[in-house]
Motif scaffolding. Structure first.
Motif, PDB file in Angstrom:
ATOM      1  N   SER A 166       4.220  27.710  12.037  1.00 36.11           N
ATOM      2  CA  SER A 166       3.458  27.263  10.868  1.00 36.11           C
ATOM      3  C   SER A 166       4.408  26.969   9.717  1.00 36.11           C
ATOM      4  CB  SER A 166       2.426  28.314  10.445  1.00 36.11           C
ATOM      5  OG  SER A 166       3.063  29.518  10.091  1.00 36.11           O
ATOM      6  N   SER A 167       3.969  26.069   8.850  1.00 37.32           N
ATOM      7  CA  SER A 167       4.707  25.696   7.641  1.00 37.32           C
ATOM      8  C   SER A 167       3.789  25.889   6.445  1.00 37.32           C
ATOM      9  CB  SER A 167       5.186  24.244   7.712  1.00 37.32           C
ATOM     10  OG  SER A 167       5.827  23.861   6.509  1.00 37.32           O
ATOM     11  N   GLU A 168       4.330  26.467   5.364  1.00 38.46           N
ATOM     12  CA  GLU A 168       3.504  26.790   4.207  1.00 38.46           C
ATOM     13  C   GLU A 168       3.125  25.559   3.387  1.00 38.46           C
ATOM     14  OE1 GLU A 168       5.546  29.676   1.899  1.00 38.46           O
ATOM     15  OE2 GLU A 168       5.322  31.289   3.376  1.00 38.46           O
ATOM     16  N   ARG A 169       3.924  24.519   3.436  1.00 40.15           N
ATOM     17  CA  ARG A 169       3.646  23.318   2.628  1.00 40.15           C
ATOM     18  C   ARG A 169       3.804  22.071   3.484  1.00 40.15           C
ATOM     19  NH1 ARG A 169       7.260  26.005  -0.396  1.00 40.15           N
ATOM     20  NH2 ARG A 169       8.822  24.398  -0.031  1.00 40.15           N
ATOM     21  N   GLY A 170       3.159  21.016   3.012  1.00 39.52           N
ATOM     22  CA  GLY A 170       3.277  19.733   3.695  1.00 39.52           C
ATOM     23  C   GLY A 170       1.924  19.110   3.958  1.00 39.52           C
ATOM     24  N   ASP A 171       1.872  17.775   3.874  1.00 40.71           N
ATOM     25  CA  ASP A 171       0.651  17.014   4.155  1.00 40.71           C
ATOM     26  C   ASP A 171       0.699  16.463   5.570  1.00 40.71           C
ATOM     27  OD1 ASP A 171      -0.327  17.415   1.562  1.00 40.71           O
ATOM     28  OD2 ASP A 171       0.759  15.672   0.798  1.00 40.71           O
ATOM     29  N   GLU A 172      -0.441  16.611   6.262  1.00 42.60           N
ATOM     30  CA  GLU A 172      -0.601  16.052   7.608  1.00 42.60           C
ATOM     31  C   GLU A 172       0.537  16.501   8.527  1.00 42.60           C
ATOM     32  OE1 GLU A 172      -1.286  11.879   7.609  1.00 42.60           O
ATOM     33  OE2 GLU A 172      -2.656  11.941   5.883  1.00 42.60           O
ATOM     34  N   VAL A 173       0.729  17.825   8.610  1.00 45.48           N
ATOM     35  CA  VAL A 173       1.823  18.385   9.414  1.00 45.48           C
ATOM     36  C   VAL A 173       1.392  18.457  10.879  1.00 45.48           C
ATOM     37  CG1 VAL A 173       3.380  20.339   9.714  1.00 45.48           C
ATOM     38  CG2 VAL A 173       2.570  19.725   7.427  1.00 45.48           C
ATOM     39  N   SER A 174       2.281  18.053  11.758  1.00 47.72           N
ATOM     40  CA  SER A 174       2.066  18.176  13.207  1.00 47.72           C
ATOM     41  C   SER A 174       3.209  19.011  13.790  1.00 47.72           C
ATOM     42  CB  SER A 174       2.015  16.796  13.876  1.00 47.72           C
ATOM     43  OG  SER A 174       3.239  16.107  13.675  1.00 47.72           O
ATOM     44  N   GLN A 220       0.847  -1.182   0.000  1.00 44.34           N
ATOM     45  CA  GLN A 220       0.000   0.000   0.000  1.00 44.34           C
ATOM     46  C   GLN A 220       0.887   1.239   0.000  1.00 44.34           C
ATOM     47  OE1 GLN A 220      -3.483   0.374  -0.159  1.00 44.34           O
ATOM     48  NE2 GLN A 220      -2.861   2.516  -0.455  1.00 44.34           N
ATOM     49  N   LEU A 221       0.834   2.026  -1.056  1.00 45.53           N
ATOM     50  CA  LEU A 221       1.672   3.218  -1.180  1.00 45.53           C
ATOM     51  C   LEU A 221       0.897   4.455  -0.725  1.00 45.53           C
ATOM     52  CD1 LEU A 221       4.251   4.675  -2.093  1.00 45.53           C
ATOM     53  CD2 LEU A 221       3.287   4.768  -4.405  1.00 45.53           C
ATOM     54  N   GLU A 222       1.483   5.204   0.208  1.00 47.49           N
ATOM     55  CA  GLU A 222       0.941   6.480   0.659  1.00 47.49           C
ATOM     56  C   GLU A 222       1.900   7.586   0.227  1.00 47.49           C
ATOM     57  OE1 GLU A 222      -1.951   6.869   1.991  1.00 47.49           O
ATOM     58  OE2 GLU A 222      -2.438   4.771   2.400  1.00 47.49           O
ATOM     59  N   VAL A 223       1.376   8.664  -0.321  1.00 51.62           N
ATOM     60  CA  VAL A 223       2.197   9.750  -0.861  1.00 51.62           C
ATOM     61  C   VAL A 223       1.979  11.005  -0.010  1.00 51.62           C
ATOM     62  CG1 VAL A 223       2.703  11.167  -2.888  1.00 51.62           C
ATOM     63  CG2 VAL A 223       2.054   8.757  -3.168  1.00 51.62           C
ATOM     64  N   PHE A 224       3.089  11.656   0.376  1.00 51.18           N
ATOM     65  CA  PHE A 224       3.040  12.858   1.200  1.00 51.18           C
ATOM     66  C   PHE A 224       3.926  13.943   0.585  1.00 51.18           C
ATOM     67  CE2 PHE A 224       2.086   9.401   4.069  1.00 51.18           C
ATOM     68  CZ  PHE A 224       1.051   9.889   4.851  1.00 51.18           C
ATOM     69  N   GLU A 225       3.450  15.196   0.692  1.00 52.34           N
ATOM     70  CA  GLU A 225       4.295  16.327   0.337  1.00 52.34           C
ATOM     71  C   GLU A 225       5.173  16.667   1.534  1.00 52.34           C
ATOM     72  OE1 GLU A 225       3.892  20.853  -1.508  1.00 52.34           O
ATOM     73  OE2 GLU A 225       2.259  20.006  -0.305  1.00 52.34           O
ATOM     74  N   PRO A 226       6.492  16.848   1.344  1.00 59.92           N
ATOM     75  CA  PRO A 226       7.369  17.130   2.493  1.00 59.92           C
ATOM     76  C   PRO A 226       7.065  18.478   3.125  1.00 59.92           C
ATOM     77  CG  PRO A 226       8.566  17.358   0.426  1.00 59.92           C
ATOM     78  CD  PRO A 226       7.235  16.771   0.075  1.00 59.92           C
ATOM     79  N   VAL A 227       7.471  18.626   4.367  1.00 58.60           N
ATOM     80  CA  VAL A 227       7.226  19.848   5.132  1.00 58.60           C
ATOM     81  C   VAL A 227       8.232  20.920   4.715  1.00 58.60           C
ATOM     82  CG1 VAL A 227       7.171  20.842   7.449  1.00 58.60           C
ATOM     83  CG2 VAL A 227       6.300  18.544   7.051  1.00 58.60           C
ATOM     84  N   ALA A 228       7.749  22.149   4.530  1.00 61.00           N
ATOM     85  CA  ALA A 228       8.633  23.286   4.275  1.00 61.00           C
ATOM     86  C   ALA A 228       9.172  23.822   5.597  1.00 61.00           C
ATOM     87  CB  ALA A 228       7.888  24.382   3.521  1.00 61.00           C
ATOM     88  N   ASN A 229      10.222  24.638   5.512  1.00 65.12           N
ATOM     89  CA  ASN A 229      10.805  25.223   6.728  1.00 65.12           C
ATOM     90  C   ASN A 229       9.752  26.049   7.471  1.00 65.12           C
ATOM     91  OD1 ASN A 229      13.388  24.184   6.286  1.00 65.12           O
ATOM     92  ND2 ASN A 229      13.925  25.880   4.931  1.00 65.12           N
ATOM     93  N   PRO A 230       9.533  25.772   8.741  1.00 66.23           N
ATOM     94  CA  PRO A 230       8.500  26.529   9.481  1.00 66.23           C
ATOM     95  C   PRO A 230       8.998  27.908   9.882  1.00 66.23           C
ATOM     96  CG  PRO A 230       9.558  24.947  10.923  1.00 66.23           C
ATOM     97  CD  PRO A 230      10.158  24.722   9.565  1.00 66.23           C
ATOM     98  N   SER A 231       8.071  28.750  10.266  1.00 62.57           N
ATOM     99  CA  SER A 231       8.379  30.088  10.767  1.00 62.57           C
ATOM    100  C   SER A 231       7.611  30.311  12.062  1.00 62.57           C
ATOM    101  CB  SER A 231       8.014  31.166   9.738  1.00 62.57           C
ATOM    102  OG  SER A 231       6.627  31.127   9.452  1.00 62.57           O
TER     103      SER A 231
END
Length: 347
Positions: free
Chosen positions: A151-159, A120-131
């Motif tokens: 906050s980070s401008e990009r990324g899937d399911e960011v915690s 099962q392949l899951e695809v995620f966008e990586p997290v950008a540098n937070p500010s």
């Protein structure tokens, strides 16, 4: 029991009861993703010689072949997107997209027997540098209270999580979530807080120092360096254009004198020249009416006449056209402008 023993057990149960083993793989958006099979399936592939890679489609009961292996040869059905590694029978997705998020199957068969390994392949966008930004600040009586947001401008399911950059802060920076509330004494030792933004495929960090409680630059958006450079270059270009335009206008004014102040060439002046501009307007009197003292139409005539030049003081004037002492006529005459108003009666 080690992981290899568990894998062999799953494969054995799958062969006996038809249960399919499944693995979960995390892929990074825009990067390559490698789908591997266990060592036992590689050995079975070398032994049986018949295998295939497939993936599920939008239709629940339909699957699509990506690769077929038969007798040591293989056929690729999506060579522009997939790469097959024959040394370990793995399949590489070259540029992983969100559409690749689905179930993949590798099956080995010999006669009526078949073993299947599902991924099962899951695809995620990586997290950008937070500010880190200050939402609220209050400073009084030597203490500082802050509300920080990470906050980070990009990324899937960011915690988000908070921790201390150094020891000895008594856990003041510990927390979870994007917002952290701080309250500390300005006379105390300096410390730093670190925000970590992460998701299943990447992790990035940003730091905040306690000395920034009195800094205003965290409250307003900062101008990006590349935008600042562009503004400076644009300002220099505008200044250069204004300077060049002013220089050209000044130079043109010096090179082109006022035509009214130019002295005419005596050799180009012809005697007895006159130009007349006239405009005549007639007014019709209505028929059958008693003539009244209606002002007659007026015509203005502008005439330029040429007369003899004035003689020097004490010198006699020569008549127009009389020869000079050397027998030549005068070369220059002073123009005189005459304005005349003529009234024409209308019958």
């Amino acid at each position: 029991m080690g992981s290899g023993a568990w894998l062999r057990l799953l494969l054995t149960l799958g062969a006996l009861w038809g249960i399919r083993a499944r693995e979960k793989v995390l892929g990074i958006l825009g990067e390559a993703t490698l789908l591997r099979i266990p060592r036992e399936l590689r050995e079975r592939t070398e032994e049986f010689g018949e295998a295939s890679w497939k993936k599920t489609t939008e239709e629940p009961l339909k699957k699509k072949f990506l690769l077929k292996i038969s007798g040591g040869n293989y056929t690729e059905f999506e060579p522009e997107r997939m790469r097959f590694h024959k040394e370990d029978f793995s399949l590489e997705i070259l540029n992983t997209s969100r559409d690749d998020r689905r179930l993949y199957e590798y099956s080995v068969s010999k006669g009526p027997d078949e073993e299947v390994w599902q991924i099962q392949l899951e695809v995620f966008e990586p997290v950008a540098n937070p500010s880190i930004r200050i939402l609220h600040r209050e400073s009084s009586n030597g203490s500082c209270s802050l509300a920080l947001r990470c906050s980070s401008e990009r990324g899937d399911e960011v915690s988000y999580s908070w921790d201390s950059r150094d020891n000895g802060t008594g856990g003041i920076c510990s927390g979870s979530g994007g917002v952290l509330n701080l309250s500390y004494s300005l006379r105390g030792a300096a410390f730093g807080c670190v925000c970590t933004a992460s998701n299943p495929v990447s992790s990035r960090r940003a730091a905040f120092h306690s000395a920034q409680c009195g800094s205003e630059q965290w409250d307003v958006p900062r101008v990006r360096p590349e935008l600042l450079v562009s503004l400076v270059v644009l300002g220099v270009i505008v200044i250069v254009i204004v300077v060049l335009a002013t220089f050209r206008a000044t130079r043109s004014a010096k090179c082109d004198p006022d035509p009214s102040q130019v002295t005419p060439d005596p050799s180009q002046v012809t005697p007895a020249s006159a130009t007349i501009y006239a405009q005549v307007q007639r007014v019709q009197k209505p028929k059958g009416t008693v003539p009244t003292a209606t002002p007659l139409s007026c015509t203005t005539i502008y005439a330029a006449a040429t007369g003899p030049p004035p003689a020097p003081d004490g010198a006699p004037r020569s008549p127009a056209g009389s020869p000079t002492p050397r027998g030549r006529p005068a070369l220059s005459q002073e123009p005189t402008t005459v304005y005349a108003s003529v009234t024409l009666p209308v019958a």
